[in-house]
Structures are given as C-alpha cells and as structure tokens.
Scaffold this active site. Structure first.
Site, short mmCIF file in Angstrom:
data_model
loop_
_atom_site.label_atom_id
_atom_site.label_comp_id
_atom_site.label_asym_id
_atom_site.label_seq_id
_atom_site.Cartn_x
_atom_site.Cartn_y
_atom_site.Cartn_z
N ASP A 1 0.83 -1.21 0.00
CA ASP A 1 0.00 0.00 0.00
C ASP A 1 0.86 1.25 0.00
OD1 ASP A 1 -2.34 1.39 -0.06
OD2 ASP A 1 -3.02 0.81 1.94
N TRP B 1 2.81 7.90 -2.05
CA TRP B 1 4.25 8.13 -2.04
C TRP B 1 4.67 8.99 -3.23
CZ3 TRP B 1 8.07 6.62 -5.56
CH2 TRP B 1 9.39 6.69 -5.12
N HIS C 1 3.69 3.31 -8.69
CA HIS C 1 3.49 1.89 -8.98
C HIS C 1 4.74 1.26 -9.60
CE1 HIS C 1 -0.61 2.18 -7.80
NE2 HIS C 1 -0.98 2.94 -8.81
N SER D 1 -6.27 -6.10 -6.73
CA SER D 1 -7.47 -6.72 -6.16
C SER D 1 -8.64 -6.67 -7.14
CB SER D 1 -7.86 -6.00 -4.87
OG SER D 1 -8.44 -4.74 -5.16
N THR D 2 -9.67 -7.43 -6.83
CA THR D 2 -10.89 -7.40 -7.65
C THR D 2 -11.52 -6.02 -7.62
OG1 THR D 2 -12.06 -8.31 -5.71
CG2 THR D 2 -11.42 -9.87 -7.43
N TRP E 1 -10.29 -2.67 -10.19
CA TRP E 1 -10.85 -2.33 -11.50
C TRP E 1 -11.66 -1.04 -11.43
CZ3 TRP E 1 -8.82 -4.94 -15.36
CH2 TRP E 1 -8.41 -6.26 -15.18
N ARG F 1 -10.72 1.71 -10.13
CA ARG F 1 -9.86 2.89 -10.19
C ARG F 1 -10.03 3.57 -11.55
NH1 ARG F 1 -4.06 1.52 -7.26
NH2 ARG F 1 -4.93 0.82 -5.26
N LEU G 1 12.74 -19.35 -2.96
CA LEU G 1 11.55 -18.70 -2.41
C LEU G 1 10.31 -19.06 -3.20
CD1 LEU G 1 10.45 -16.44 -0.42
CD2 LEU G 1 10.73 -14.87 -2.35
N ARG H 1 1.12 -4.83 6.38
CA ARG H 1 0.48 -3.83 5.53
C ARG H 1 1.20 -2.50 5.70
NH1 ARG H 1 -5.67 -2.77 3.63
NH2 ARG H 1 -5.19 -0.99 2.30
N ARG I 1 -6.34 -2.52 7.89
CA ARG I 1 -7.43 -3.41 7.51
C ARG I 1 -6.85 -4.42 6.52
NH1 ARG I 1 -8.10 1.48 5.02
NH2 ARG I 1 -8.09 1.45 2.73
N GLU J 1 -0.45 -13.35 12.45
CA GLU J 1 -0.12 -12.13 13.18
C GLU J 1 -0.11 -10.96 12.20
OE1 GLU J 1 0.26 -11.97 16.38
OE2 GLU J 1 0.22 -14.13 16.75
#
Length: 235
Positions: A12, A17, A29, A57-58, A61, A63, A123, A180, A186, A199
């Site tokens: 986020d 930024w 981005h 995220s769903t 779209w 934006r 990884l 986050r 959230r 956690e």
C-alpha cells in the site's frame, strides 16, 4: 530469531508516495514493482520460505481507467522481469486470483512464468492478481458444489481441509505474518480464509520505502507475539 515461514504483504501507498514527491501515481506503482524484487531477495536471505503479495485486487478495476491501463502495462513488463529474477534466484512463482478477467497475453505470460519456475526450490513467491478473498471462497464453493452435484462428494464430507484444497492457495501454508504498509489497518479482502491465525503488522512506511530494515522490524515484532505451534496461544 524465529523467522516466519510465510509472510504476506499488502503493498500500500504507491500512489500517495508518488504524490508526496510531486510525481504521478503511476510513478509510484513503477517504483513499488521494483521494490517487490528487492524484498523477494531479502526475504529469502532471511530464511522466509513463502512470500505472498497483494498486487491487484478485484476492487482495483474501479480505479480511474488510465490508472488501470497503466497497471496492466506495468504488469506485462513485470512478468518479463519476474521470469529473469526467478531464474537468477531459483524462485518458484505462482499467481493466485481469478485470471479470467485478465487479457489473454497476460494470462499467457503468467502460464509461461509458472511453468518455467515450477521446479525451482528457492523462495515460493505468490502474486495475487485480480484477487479477492470473498471471490476466492465463492469460486471454491462452486467447485465443491459441483462435486456434490455430480455425486462425487457427500455434503457432510465437506471439511476445512477440503475447502483449503479448493482455494487458490492449495498446497501453500497459511501466512504466519501479514504486513500492511502506509498506515492502513485493515485486510481489504485479502486471504480471508488463510489469515485465521496470522499475526498482523502495520507500518506507516509506504511500500516504495519499505526496505530490508523495515522487513526486519516486522519480523522482530512477530517474535514478540505469543504463539505456540504456529498458532496464537490461548488461555
């Protein structure tokens, strides 16, 4: 130090930024995408085995169209870069989410990336694209309902393990730590099923400024939590 096996991150603050630096949101981005590569390497060096990032995220779209278009262009470029990074770092890449809404060329690049890295043993890197936790559970429920309808499964045979096996993250351990960035507290429809005993760590640092030192702070905070056998101790 106890290193979490699986870390999930909600990336986020890219737009904010960029705005703080007098730059367009898309610049944020781009810098955020570059930082993903850095943190992948640092996470693996720390001993983290699984890293999952919330990239699109769903709800994204909704934006402005120019921002969505720019994000899709960035995604196309990132798929190429990620293939090179994965080869260099022995990284196994998997994309979770509903890929059907993505353009065909993006789906093709995702398929190529997953196949090319499937046997890598470094990884395990999961990218959530067109992903929503509720949508993931809905799609899993449809698949399970189909099994019941076809007589391949009794309704009382639906267990938590069966549901997990039909989620996008099948075969991936649940996250031990969720991070986050940029002061939001959230989970925004991310890994709703998988975060049951995870956690949470929230930081005011925007994603493009999230460094190795910030990752270490998050892991240190994780070490101060009271957990037993990977779950929160009760009582």
């Amino acid at each position: 130090m106890n290193i979490p096996n699986h870390v999930a991150i909600i990336l986020d603050g890219n737009g904010r930024w960029a705005k703080s630096k007098g730059m367009p949101r898309n610049y944020g981005h781009v810098q955020g995408a570059k930082n993903v590569e850095v943190i992948c390497e640092e996470a693996y060096r720390m001993g983290i085995s699984y890293l999952t990032v919330y990239a699109f995220s769903t709800e994204n779209w909704n934006r402005p169209q120019d921002e969505v278009d720019a994000l899709m262009k960035l995604l196309r470029n990132y798929m190429k870069t990620c293939l090179k990074t994965a080869a260099k770092n022995n990284m196994c890449v998997r994309v979770i989410g509903d890929k059907t809404r993505l353009d065909e060329d993006i789906r093709k690049r995702i398929d190529e990336l997953e196949k090319a890295t499937a046997e890598n043993t470094g990884l395990h890197f999961q990218i959530a694209l067109n992903y929503g936790g509720r949508d993931e559970i809905r799609r899993a429920a449809i698949r399970i309902a189909g099994l019941v309808k076809d007589g391949k499964l009794e309704a009382d045979g639906i267990t938590e393990e069966l549901i997990s096996a039909h989620l996008d993250t099948a075969g991936i351990p649940d996250p031990d730590l969720l991070i986050r960035t940029c002061n939001e507290e959230r989970i925004s429809n991310f890994l709703l099923w998988q975060l049951a005993y995870t956690e949470f760590y929230f930081t005011p640092v925007a994603w493009p400024d999230f460094t190795k030192a910030e990752l270490e702070k998050a892991v240190e905070a994780y070490n101060h939590r009271d957990r037993k056998y990977g779950l929160v101790k009760e009582g």
